[in-house]
Every structure is written in structure tokens, then in C-alpha cells.
Design a protein around this motif. Structure first.
Motif, PDB file in Angstrom:
ATOM      1  N   ALA A  90     -13.230  28.612  17.376  1.00 53.71           N
ATOM      2  CA  ALA A  90     -11.972  28.640  18.124  1.00 53.71           C
ATOM      3  C   ALA A  90     -11.319  27.268  18.048  1.00 53.71           C
ATOM      4  CB  ALA A  90     -12.230  29.033  19.574  1.00 53.71           C
ATOM      5  N   GLY A  91     -10.343  27.144  17.152  1.00 58.33           N
ATOM      6  CA  GLY A  91      -9.727  25.848  16.899  1.00 58.33           C
ATOM      7  C   GLY A  91      -9.044  25.236  18.102  1.00 58.33           C
ATOM      8  N   LYS A  92      -8.646  26.052  19.080  1.00 59.42           N
ATOM      9  CA  LYS A  92      -7.947  25.516  20.248  1.00 59.42           C
ATOM     10  C   LYS A  92      -8.826  24.542  21.025  1.00 59.42           C
ATOM     11  CE  LYS A  92      -9.345  29.467  23.101  1.00 59.42           C
ATOM     12  NZ  LYS A  92      -8.904  30.573  23.979  1.00 59.42           N
ATOM     13  N   ALA A  93     -10.153  24.651  20.926  1.00 63.17           N
ATOM     14  CA  ALA A  93     -11.046  23.750  21.649  1.00 63.17           C
ATOM     15  C   ALA A  93     -10.861  22.318  21.163  1.00 63.17           C
ATOM     16  CB  ALA A  93     -12.497  24.192  21.472  1.00 63.17           C
ATOM     17  N   PHE A  94     -10.894  22.121  19.872  1.00 58.86           N
ATOM     18  CA  PHE A  94     -10.564  20.845  19.233  1.00 58.86           C
ATOM     19  C   PHE A  94     -10.490  21.087  17.741  1.00 58.86           C
ATOM     20  CE2 PHE A  94     -11.959  17.029  16.878  1.00 58.86           C
ATOM     21  CZ  PHE A  94     -10.843  16.244  17.133  1.00 58.86           C
ATOM     22  N   LEU A  95      -9.408  20.632  17.135  1.00 62.12           N
ATOM     23  CA  LEU A  95      -9.243  20.859  15.703  1.00 62.12           C
ATOM     24  C   LEU A  95      -8.643  19.623  15.052  1.00 62.12           C
ATOM     25  CD1 LEU A  95      -9.590  23.083  13.518  1.00 62.12           C
ATOM     26  CD2 LEU A  95      -7.181  23.640  13.857  1.00 62.12           C
ATOM     27  N   CYS A  96      -9.268  19.212  13.975  1.00 63.09           N
ATOM     28  CA  CYS A  96      -8.696  18.239  13.048  1.00 63.09           C
ATOM     29  C   CYS A  96      -9.219  18.635  11.674  1.00 63.09           C
ATOM     30  CB  CYS A  96      -9.079  16.804  13.416  1.00 63.09           C
ATOM     31  SG  CYS A  96     -10.833  16.413  13.209  1.00 63.09           S
ATOM     32  N   THR A  97      -8.724  17.990  10.628  1.00 66.49           N
ATOM     33  CA  THR A  97      -9.092  18.449   9.287  1.00 66.49           C
ATOM     34  C   THR A  97     -10.583  18.287   9.020  1.00 66.49           C
ATOM     35  OG1 THR A  97      -8.441  16.274   8.415  1.00 66.49           O
ATOM     36  CG2 THR A  97      -6.813  18.058   8.284  1.00 66.49           C
ATOM     37  N   GLU A  98     -11.198  17.206   9.505  1.00 63.72           N
ATOM     38  CA  GLU A  98     -12.620  17.029   9.260  1.00 63.72           C
ATOM     39  C   GLU A  98     -13.447  18.096   9.970  1.00 63.72           C
ATOM     40  OE1 GLU A  98     -14.369  13.749   7.271  1.00 63.72           O
ATOM     41  OE2 GLU A  98     -13.148  15.445   6.610  1.00 63.72           O
TER      42      GLU A  98
END
Length: 512
Positions: A90-98
């Protein structure tokens, strides 16, 4: 030592206010012999010196292990019952490219909930077929982009959205795979704002509308119906809600099979983590086992094949992997007057110390008459740090509790009840409502909050024009920034009224 009466009922005076409680910190966080906190072999003082504070410190190996562990657990348990599993981060928790690269390398897909999150995943080089898109109000351009790049699935959230997605798929000559989000009415045992499947909600379609909605989806040649989707909330510690949600959805799933294939069922995420010593989350292996047993039992009862089950952990993967590092600033002892309590033994002090006791006896004001005191005064120690609600909005939003420890040293001082406050112009700018630190906590100390990887950086803001912190990944004794911290020049760059030829100086220009 008795508990401070200002402390919440669940919080106890620790035997050692320096100890790192099991289950709260990333796997590679520990105290060095010097007493300083290290993460993956990197001392926090080095991190603060190189990157400044506030700072998000992410234990890369820990996150990768949690991601891979989730995939292995669900694949193993659903293979055991003759089916399969798909795990999305779930990208909403924390997402960056790495992070996008790490979780996909571990075998997960990624759920995105906006055009911006989709842009990050694509910039990371993630195969669009491994992405799914959520959202109760997707803009037409977001849907167009998702279809155009070949997104794996789009979760349809309303009857209105069916036609929009079908039209985009037709225009781009694609047959778009979709799921239908269902408001199951299951009440997860969580905060009101974290529950996402109650009847009065903005998410999904009610169970009573599902069969009509699926008929509409199936009427479009450009759409491929995969199955139903449910998300009952966040920070869930038990599986009771999933039991009920699975039963309700599979009953509809069985009826939908009469009109065509329904290969999948998505039960969402929301698996809880520990933020304090009293939190007792269910391990992912146990969640996977119970979910598999739940689904198999219900499918057997209904006489239908077990579908492929998808889940969407986010917090449970990134949350425990990260701590936030702050520098302590102002410290204040604030006297708090409490209601009537029994009078202590004669001669007790009238004023409490920082930890709320004097010689083991709570201090009170003298009684006016009888055996009861009219009031007594206890001191709460306010410890302010150089961040706050701009980098962790969860305490203000949800009343969330956190744990804090002095990170740069250990101390033999008696534990004192503290409240960790931010530096914003809000009385509600509290980062830790209550915890115990050594009573000699002082200005300049480094303070660390564990379990801040989820919904802290992603909810961060520039309130009071504070810059958002960097995110640093640590592994095998090395540290590198994976999200650059903002500068005041970044803030001013978007202000179109700034006269570029005249400046009173920024923090960077002042040599800080």
C-alpha cells in the motif's frame, strides 16, 4: 515507585527508561556499548550531524525482510488450501522510488491512490502490470494515464466510475482489468477515522448494489472483471473483522459466479503494528494462516472454488522499519492540578517532582476538612523537539500514541513522565502524549521515536513553513538519503511574489 497520576492507565514506570522495547524498533536498532542508539551499525549522532534533524531513518534490510516475509506467508498459506495469493504494497503508507524498487524486488505489487503515487512508481521503473489504482474520486486524467500505461488493475469505487474507466479503455484500445470496491459494513476495531467499511462512508458501493454494478461492468467489452475488493480499516490487531468481511463478500462472490468468472477476492490490508509496549499485533504469518482457513471454510460451505486472494499490507511493512530522530529544545515543568484524592501521610511534600512522587508519596495540598484533600499538584515535563505535527500528524489526527527514548546516550536518572511537544503554533501539536524518559533529559539530546515509517512522512506538511525532513536509508554501516530534505529555498521557489533580487536571508544563506 508509584505511577504518575497523569500517566494513562496502560503506561507503567519502566524499570529501565533507556531500554528499547521488543517489537517497537526495527530489527537492526540497538544500543551500542557507549549507550548511543545505532541503526544497522550507524550511530544516530553521525546521522544527525550529516543530515540534520528531524530525520526519518529507515532500516533498509528490515523493510526488505518484512516485505519478503509477507509474500512468503500468504503464498505458502494459500497454496496450502489449493489457491494462490497476491500481495500488494500500500503505497499510501510511504512511497518513494527506492522503496518501490525494494518491495517489487521482494515480490509485491504496489497499490497507488493518485496520479502522483502512480508517477513515483513509474519513475522507479516498476512494471505497470504490477500496479493497482485506488481512489474514491479518481480524476479522468488519472484514469486515462492508468489505462494508457497498462496498469494491472483499477479498483472501481462507484457506479459512476464504471463508464469512465470503460470509455478510457475503449479510447486506448485496451481491455482493462478492474475490481469493484465493496462497502461491506464490517466495523473494524479501530479509530473512527481509520475504519473504511462502515455504512456511512465515502468508499465503495454497498453490498446491495454489487450485483447490479458487476452486471454493468460485464456489459462493457473494454472491462475485465477480476473480483470484489474490501478494506475494513487500518491498525487492526485481530482477524475477526476479516472473518466477517470474507463471509459477506464470498456470499455475493458465489452469486456472481453464475454470471461469469470471478477469479479473485481482495480482502485489503490494515494489519496493525506496535507503537507502544502494550500493543500486541498479530504476526503476519498468523494473519495469513487464519485468512486462508477463513476463506477455505467459507468456500467449502458455499460449494465454490477458492479464489486467488489479494491483500494490501503497507503499515506492517514500512512502519516498524523507520524511526524519527529529533533534537530536544525547550524543556518545561508544568504544574497540573488534579481533583480530590486521599491525603498522604503527614509531612508529605506539597509539590510533586518531575516524576510525580516525593519519597514514594504523591504530593498534595493540605486538606480543607475531613480526610480528603481538595486538590493536589503534579508536574508534567514538557520536552519540545525540532519537529512536530508537520512530520507526524497522527497524534493530532487520531490521538495516536508513540514511544520515545533518548537516543544519544543512556542515563541512570530516575524515570520522569514526559510529553513530547512539537514546535508548531498549536496546543495540539503533541508527538508523544505520555512516556517515561530519564529525568535528566536535557536540551541538545537526540530523541528517537520508533515505528514512524507509515503515515508520517506521507502526511507531512509545511505548516508554519517548516521544511519536510529527509528520509535516510541505513544498511551495513552505511547511510544514504533516499528522499532529500527540503530547504527554505524550496519553500520560496513556489512563491510567485518573491522578488528574486532582494532577500533577507534564508537558513542556508545564514550559514546554518
Amino acid at each position: 515507585m508509584p505511577d504518575n497520576p497523569l500517566a494513562p492507565a496502560w503506561l507503567r514506570v519502566p524499570e529501565d527508561a533507556n531500554a528499547l522495547a521488543d517489537g517497537l524498533w526495527s530489527r537492526n536498532a540497538r544500543r551500542a556499548d557507549s549507550g548511543e542508539l545505532e541503526v544497522a551499525g550507524v550511530p544516530v549522532s553521525r546521522l544527525a550531524e550529516e543530515f540534520g534533524t528531524p530525520l526519518f531513518v529507515l532500516d533498509e534490510a528490515d523493510l526488505r525482510e518484512r516485505a519478503r516475509g509477507a509474500v512468503l506467508a500468504f503464498e505458502r498459506e494459500f497454496a496450502r488450501i489449493g489457491s494462490g495469493a497476491k500481495v500488494y504494497y500500500a503505497g499510501k503508507a510511504f512511497l518513494c522510488t527506492e522503496v518501490a524498487r525494494w518491495v517489487t524486488a521482494a515480490g509485491l505489487g504496489i497499490d497507488v491512490a493518485s496520479g502522483g503515487e502512480l508517477a513515483v512508481a513509474l519513475a522507479a521503473g516498476v512494471d505497470p502490470g504490477r500496479l493497482g489504482m485506488h481512489g474514491n474520486n479518481k480524476a479522468p486524467w488519472e484514469i486515462d494515464r492508468a489505462v494508457r500505461v497498462g496498469l494491472g488493475t483499477i479498483v472501481i469505487d462507484s457506479l459512476q466510475e464504471i463508464g469512465t474507466v470503460a470509455d478510457a479503455a475503449s479510447r486506448f484500445g485496451r481491455r482493462q482489468a478492474v475490481r469493484l470496491r465493496v462497502n461491506s459494513g464490517v466495523h473494524a476495531s479501530t479509530h473512527e477515522y481509520l475504519a473504511t467499511a462502515r455504512e456511512d462512508q465515502k468508499f465503495g458501493v454497498p453490498l446491495s448494489d454489487v450485483e447490479d454494478a458487476v452486471a454493468r461492468i460485464r456489459s462493457h467489452e473494454s472491462l475485465d472483471f477480476l473480483g470484489l475488493h474490501s478494506h475494513i480499516g487500518s491498525q487492526i490487531f485481530d482477524t475477526d473483522g476479516f472473518v466477517e468481511a470474507a463471509a459477506r463478500l464470498l456470499a455475493v462472490h458465489a452469486r456472481l459466479l453464475e454470471g461469469g468468472p470471478v477469479p479473485e477476492l481482495n480482502l485489503g490490508g490494515g494489519f496493525g503494528i506496535a507503537y507502544t509496549s502494550v500493543d500486541d499485533p498479530t504476526p503476519v504469518e498468523e494473519i495469513a494462516r487464519r485468512m486462508a482457513d477463513i476463506v477455505r471454510a467459507e468456500c467449502d460451505r458455499l460449494g465454490i472454488p477458492v479464489p486467488v486472494v489479494a491483500v494490501e499490507p503497507g503499515r506492517s511493512i514500512v512502519g516498524p522499519s523507520t524511526l524519527t530522530l529529533y533534537t530536544v529544545g525547550t524543556i518545561k515543568d508544568v504544574e497540573v492540578t488534579l481533583p480530590t484524592v486521599p491525603v498522604p501521610e503527614e509531612g508529605a511534600s506539597r509539590r510533586a517532582t518531575a516524576n510525580g512522587v516525593v519519597d514514594g508519596t504523591l504530593s498534595v495540598n493540605p486538606a480543607t476538612d475531613g480526610d480528603e484533600a481538595s486538590e493536589f499538584t503534579v508536574v508534567r515535563k514538557y520536552v519540545s523537539v525540532d519537529g512536530g505535527m508537520s512530520d507526524n500528524a497522527r497524534p493530532a489526527l487520531y490521538g495516536a500514541d508513540y514511544t520515545v527514548r533518548i537516543a544519544g546516550r543512556t542515563s541512570a536518572a530516575e524515570p520522569a513522565l514526559v510529553r513530547i511537544a512539537g514546535k508548531h503554533c498549536e496546543s495540539g501539536d503533541i508527538v508523544v502524549h505520555a512516556d517515561y524518559l530519564p529525568g535528566d533529559v536535557r536540551t541538545g539530546d537526540l530523541a528517537a521515536l520508533p515505528a514512524t515509517g507509515a503515515y508520517c512522512w506521507s502526511l507531512s506538511s509545511n505548516y508554519n513553513y517548516l521544511v519536510r525532513p529527509a528520509v535516510v536509508a541505513v544498511r551495513d554501516g552505511e547511510a544514504r538519503a533516499i528522499v532529500r530534505g527540503e530547504t527554505e529555498d524550496d519553500l520560496l521557489a513556489r512563491d510567485l511574489g518573491v522578488d528574486r533580487g532582494a532577500t533577507g536571508g534564508t537558513r542556508e544563506q545564514d550559514g546554518e
